[in-house]
Write a protein that holds these residues in place. Structure first.
Motif, PDB file in Angstrom:
ATOM      1  N   SER A  89     -24.671  34.371 -31.999  1.00  0.00           N
ATOM      2  CA  SER A  89     -25.835  33.530 -32.274  1.00  0.00           C
ATOM      3  C   SER A  89     -26.236  32.723 -31.048  1.00  0.00           C
ATOM      4  CB  SER A  89     -25.549  32.573 -33.435  1.00  0.00           C
ATOM      5  OG  SER A  89     -25.401  33.271 -34.639  1.00  0.00           O
ATOM      6  N   LEU A  90     -25.270  32.416 -30.203  1.00  0.00           N
ATOM      7  CA  LEU A  90     -25.578  31.654 -28.995  1.00  0.00           C
ATOM      8  C   LEU A  90     -26.478  32.436 -28.048  1.00  0.00           C
ATOM      9  CD1 LEU A  90     -22.111  30.042 -28.269  1.00  0.00           C
ATOM     10  CD2 LEU A  90     -24.129  28.947 -29.211  1.00  0.00           C
ATOM     11  N   ILE A  91     -26.429  33.762 -28.147  1.00  0.00           N
ATOM     12  CA  ILE A  91     -27.249  34.585 -27.256  1.00  0.00           C
ATOM     13  C   ILE A  91     -28.725  34.313 -27.502  1.00  0.00           C
ATOM     14  CG2 ILE A  91     -27.923  36.966 -26.764  1.00  0.00           C
ATOM     15  CD1 ILE A  91     -25.024  37.747 -27.212  1.00  0.00           C
ATOM     16  N   THR A  92     -29.104  34.145 -28.763  1.00  0.00           N
ATOM     17  CA  THR A  92     -30.498  33.878 -29.086  1.00  0.00           C
ATOM     18  C   THR A  92     -30.996  32.632 -28.370  1.00  0.00           C
ATOM     19  OG1 THR A  92     -30.161  34.848 -31.266  1.00  0.00           O
ATOM     20  CG2 THR A  92     -32.121  33.480 -30.971  1.00  0.00           C
ATOM     21  N   PHE A  93     -30.127  31.617 -28.259  1.00  0.00           N
ATOM     22  CA  PHE A  93     -30.525  30.366 -27.644  1.00  0.00           C
ATOM     23  C   PHE A  93     -30.490  30.428 -26.122  1.00  0.00           C
ATOM     24  CE2 PHE A  93     -31.057  27.148 -30.929  1.00  0.00           C
ATOM     25  CZ  PHE A  93     -30.706  27.881 -32.044  1.00  0.00           C
ATOM     26  N   SER A  94     -29.680  31.303 -25.568  1.00  0.00           N
ATOM     27  CA  SER A  94     -29.564  31.367 -24.111  1.00  0.00           C
ATOM     28  C   SER A  94     -30.421  32.467 -23.506  1.00  0.00           C
ATOM     29  CB  SER A  94     -28.102  31.599 -23.713  1.00  0.00           C
ATOM     30  OG  SER A  94     -27.658  32.851 -24.186  1.00  0.00           O
ATOM     31  N   LEU A  95     -31.000  33.328 -24.345  1.00  0.00           N
ATOM     32  CA  LEU A  95     -31.823  34.430 -23.846  1.00  0.00           C
ATOM     33  C   LEU A  95     -33.064  33.894 -23.124  1.00  0.00           C
ATOM     34  CD1 LEU A  95     -32.239  37.577 -23.914  1.00  0.00           C
ATOM     35  CD2 LEU A  95     -33.670  37.168 -25.933  1.00  0.00           C
ATOM     36  N   SER A 141     -31.175  42.478 -20.206  1.00  0.00           N
ATOM     37  CA  SER A 141     -30.742  43.255 -21.364  1.00  0.00           C
ATOM     38  C   SER A 141     -31.939  43.995 -21.946  1.00  0.00           C
ATOM     39  CB  SER A 141     -30.143  42.324 -22.427  1.00  0.00           C
ATOM     40  OG  SER A 141     -30.044  42.989 -23.677  1.00  0.00           O
ATOM     41  N   VAL A 142     -31.885  45.310 -21.897  1.00  0.00           N
ATOM     42  CA  VAL A 142     -32.966  46.116 -22.481  1.00  0.00           C
ATOM     43  C   VAL A 142     -33.028  45.872 -23.983  1.00  0.00           C
ATOM     44  CG1 VAL A 142     -33.789  48.459 -22.903  1.00  0.00           C
ATOM     45  CG2 VAL A 142     -32.839  47.852 -20.665  1.00  0.00           C
ATOM     46  N   GLU A 143     -31.875  45.772 -24.610  1.00  0.00           N
ATOM     47  CA  GLU A 143     -31.819  45.573 -26.061  1.00  0.00           C
ATOM     48  C   GLU A 143     -32.549  44.301 -26.479  1.00  0.00           C
ATOM     49  OE1 GLU A 143     -28.545  44.662 -29.592  1.00  0.00           O
ATOM     50  OE2 GLU A 143     -27.885  45.033 -27.536  1.00  0.00           O
ATOM     51  N   HIS A 144     -32.321  43.203 -25.733  1.00  0.00           N
ATOM     52  CA  HIS A 144     -32.922  41.911 -26.085  1.00  0.00           C
ATOM     53  C   HIS A 144     -34.214  41.636 -25.336  1.00  0.00           C
ATOM     54  CE1 HIS A 144     -29.486  40.539 -28.495  1.00  0.00           C
ATOM     55  NE2 HIS A 144     -28.736  41.145 -27.602  1.00  0.00           N
ATOM     56  N   GLN A 145     -34.577  42.529 -24.399  1.00  0.00           N
ATOM     57  CA  GLN A 145     -35.781  42.373 -23.589  1.00  0.00           C
ATOM     58  C   GLN A 145     -35.832  40.993 -22.918  1.00  0.00           C
ATOM     59  OE1 GLN A 145     -39.386  43.531 -25.635  1.00  0.00           O
ATOM     60  NE2 GLN A 145     -38.778  45.666 -25.705  1.00  0.00           N
ATOM     61  N   GLY A 146     -34.695  40.614 -22.358  1.00  0.00           N
ATOM     62  CA  GLY A 146     -34.612  39.329 -21.676  1.00  0.00           C
ATOM     63  C   GLY A 146     -33.346  39.237 -20.846  1.00  0.00           C
ATOM     64  N   PHE A 147     -33.222  38.133 -20.128  1.00  0.00           N
ATOM     65  CA  PHE A 147     -32.070  37.909 -19.259  1.00  0.00           C
ATOM     66  C   PHE A 147     -31.007  37.085 -19.977  1.00  0.00           C
ATOM     67  CE2 PHE A 147     -35.337  39.020 -16.242  1.00  0.00           C
ATOM     68  CZ  PHE A 147     -34.654  39.694 -15.233  1.00  0.00           C
ATOM     69  N   LEU A 148     -29.748  37.496 -19.786  1.00  0.00           N
ATOM     70  CA  LEU A 148     -28.596  36.799 -20.348  1.00  0.00           C
ATOM     71  C   LEU A 148     -27.670  36.372 -19.220  1.00  0.00           C
ATOM     72  CD1 LEU A 148     -27.826  39.215 -23.307  1.00  0.00           C
ATOM     73  CD2 LEU A 148     -28.786  36.914 -23.494  1.00  0.00           C
ATOM     74  N   PHE A 149     -26.929  35.293 -19.439  1.00  0.00           N
ATOM     75  CA  PHE A 149     -25.979  34.826 -18.441  1.00  0.00           C
ATOM     76  C   PHE A 149     -24.821  35.813 -18.324  1.00  0.00           C
ATOM     77  CE2 PHE A 149     -28.444  31.089 -19.230  1.00  0.00           C
ATOM     78  CZ  PHE A 149     -28.491  30.472 -17.987  1.00  0.00           C
ATOM     79  N   HIS A 150     -24.356  35.997 -17.094  1.00  0.00           N
ATOM     80  CA  HIS A 150     -23.437  37.094 -16.802  1.00  0.00           C
ATOM     81  C   HIS A 150     -22.603  36.759 -15.570  1.00  0.00           C
ATOM     82  CE1 HIS A 150     -22.090  41.214 -17.103  1.00  0.00           C
ATOM     83  NE2 HIS A 150     -22.563  41.553 -15.914  1.00  0.00           N
ATOM     84  N   ALA A 151     -21.500  37.462 -15.393  1.00  0.00           N
ATOM     85  CA  ALA A 151     -20.667  37.340 -14.189  1.00  0.00           C
ATOM     86  C   ALA A 151     -20.301  38.732 -13.704  1.00  0.00           C
ATOM     87  CB  ALA A 151     -19.396  36.544 -14.496  1.00  0.00           C
ATOM     88  N   TRP A 152     -20.211  38.895 -12.383  1.00  0.00           N
ATOM     89  CA  TRP A 152     -19.845  40.186 -11.800  1.00  0.00           C
ATOM     90  C   TRP A 152     -19.231  39.951 -10.420  1.00  0.00           C
ATOM     91  CZ3 TRP A 152     -24.728  38.234 -12.216  1.00  0.00           C
ATOM     92  CH2 TRP A 152     -25.461  38.077 -11.031  1.00  0.00           C
ATOM     93  N   PRO A 153     -18.487  40.921  -9.876  1.00  0.00           N
ATOM     94  CA  PRO A 153     -17.879  40.748  -8.558  1.00  0.00           C
ATOM     95  C   PRO A 153     -18.743  41.314  -7.432  1.00  0.00           C
ATOM     96  CG  PRO A 153     -16.832  42.562  -9.710  1.00  0.00           C
ATOM     97  CD  PRO A 153     -17.909  42.055 -10.610  1.00  0.00           C
TER      98      PRO A 153
END
Length: 509
Positions: free
Chosen positions: A269-275, A445-457
């Motif tokens: 549910s937090l994804i909806t608010f952070s999208l 995110s193609v599924e959500h058609q928006g940007f989500l917070f993420h981490a990568w190396p």
């Protein structure tokens, strides 16, 4: 603990976790053996002090979108040599058909003038634990961090006049009157970071508490643009807290607080608010060789990372519909592959600072090093070796809605979210001589058609190349927007992006 939801592969793996004090944030090692407990340590002098008087004791229910997800507790005691502030928070989220429990316990020790002396903090998530003992020694803060792979000492320089964030209200209790404003340097123990907090008493307000109207003093605290309102009763007790994204805490009895319902709020549910919805959808992120964006919505100056992969243009102040000027920053991101083949032995000498272990990335752990050597085998090329590790982590770490403290935790459990994948990759890569740094930011995110917070190396193989073991990308796609270095102490910088950021996708060319 992480403070952002993570995007993931096509199996819809996504997760979020919270910093322990939801009011502050919206919204957190023995060789190869599993950790089974903490070795007894000699008690510090300040831990043995006597505290005869209890000044306050407060229990609060924590709600997200109106539903209870946990509780918090705080007790303030005093004695001849200072103060002791004890706190605890427990939160629960539904994760698929299971429950993820997170608990956070802290004890802060203060001198009679409220100066920091030390603290003990313990985080638990499911069967994982991490303990931090901090002690002020002159102008240094020594941190002993203990978890699944043993203990590690970290020393930080302290600025003059720094207070624990969680105990600042105690120091200000006699100053909080209508019209009061102030800024204070603070140390956030749970994030191992120093910052500044703005405190303002914005007036008085009558609220409903336990079915009765109560006159309260309303204060607002802000860290990096994230503001929390507190409603304080006549006796100084905090009755209510309100934070962005729908988090609320309300004072209750101990019995009511510790009565926890079954977890009903899905962690997703937090994804909806952070999208973050951009100006238009991005149809095929993997096919993009270059992406031009404008990142905006900032009310104060912000610096975004800039390197060969991600470059920033001249910031502009633009007046919005509300009449306020906000900062916008042009950003160009390229899908960047290595230009040359370099041997491991050479790159390991070029960026030695990114080979060092940290409490979360234990590249000097014998099990980490042994497993990494198996993955790399006889490969001598730095980038090819990094890809072998990247594919192993993607294939062998289960995409599961759980957070982890360290690389060892992930290696032992073989499950986790984006930060878990990234920490394990970084430890494995550093152990075989591949300089690796951690990026924190956004991904589309193609599924959500928006940007989500993420981490990568990011790996240094003659130049810095972004990879993504969570998404299984040997070269990270061009929608990876880097906002900050993702090492634990720098995650505080993400707060300024959590609520106000907006993204405009610019035409190509």
């Amino acid at each position: 603990m992480r403070i952002w939801p993570c995007e993931a592969p096509p199996d819809n793996f996504q997760v979020s976790a919270l910093n322990h004090k939801l009011a502050w944030v919206l919204a957190a090692l023995f060789l190869a053996l599993p950790f089974n407990g903490y070795a007894a340590e000699p008690m510090r002098e300040w831990q043995n002090r006597t505290y005869e008087k209890t000044l306050s004791e407060n229990w609060m229910n924590i709600f997200f979108q109106g539903q209870k997800i946990g509780f918090s507790f705080e007790k303030v005691e005093t004695g001849p040599k200072g103060f002791r502030v004890t706190g605890r928070a427990v939160v629960k989220f539904a994760v698929a058909d299971t429950t993820q429990d997170m608990s956070f316990s802290q004890t802060y020790y203060l001198e009679p003038d409220y100066r920091m002396k030390g603290f003990v903090s313990l985080h638990t998530m499911q069967n994982q634990r991490q303990q931090t003992v901090g002690e002020v020694a002159g102008k240094d803060l020594n941190l002993d961090i203990t978890g699944a792979g043993g203990s590690r000492r970290v020393t930080k320089k302290l600025e003059t006049g720094v207070y624990f964030a969680e105990t600042l209200e105690l120091m200000l209790k006699d100053k909080l009157k209508p019209g009061f404003k102030g800024k204070f340097p603070i140390y956030l123990a749970e994030m191992r970071a120093m910052d500044e907090i703005a405190v303002e008493v914005i007036g008085r307000q009558t609220i409903q508490h336990e079915g009765k109207p109560v006159d309260t003093l309303v204060t607002q605290t802000s860290i990096r643009g994230i503001s929390t309102k507190s409603y304080i009763g006549a006796n100084g007790e905090k009755l209510r807290e309100e934070s962005p994204m729908g988090f609320t805490s309300i004072k209750v009895s101990e019995r009511e607080a510790i009565s926890m319902p079954a977890a009903t709020i899905p962690i997703t549910s937090l994804i909806t608010f952070s999208l973050i919805k951009p100006s238009k959808p991005i149809k095929d992120p993997l096919a993009l060789k270059e992406l031009k964006l404008t990142v905006g919505g900032f009310e104060s100056p912000v610096i975004l990372p800039s390197d060969e992969r991600q470059t920033t243009g001249r910031p502009e102040w633009r007046k919005g519909a509300d009449g306020k000027s906000k900062l916008s920053i042009p950003v160009t991101i390229k899908k960047l592959a290595p230009k040359q083949d370099l041997p491991l032995a050479r790159v390991s000498r070029m960026e030695e600072g990114y080979l060092k272990p940290t409490p979360e990335i234990q590249s000097d752990n014998k099990l980490i090093a042994s497993e990494a050597r198996k993955m790399v085998g006889h490969e001598k090329d730095a980038y090819k070796a990094a890809i072998l590790i990247n594919r192993w982590v993607f294939s062998n770490v289960k995409k599961k809605l759980v957070d982890s403290f360290t690389a060892i935790d992930v290696l032992l459990s073989k499950e986790g979210e984006c930060q878990s994948h990234t920490n394990l990759f970084a430890a494995l890569a550093r152990s075989v001589g591949i300089p690796t740094r951690v990026a924190a930011g956004l991904v589309y995110s193609v599924e959500h058609q928006g940007f989500l917070f993420h981490a990568w190396p990011e790996v240094y193989v003659g130049q810095w190349i972004s990879v993504d073991p969570t998404l299984g990308q040997d070269v990270a796609d061009a929608t990876h927007i880097k906002l900050t270095d993702g090492e634990y102490e720098n995650l505080i910088k993400l707060l300024q992006f959590l609520v106000k950021i907006n993204i405009t996708v610019e035409p190509a060319g």
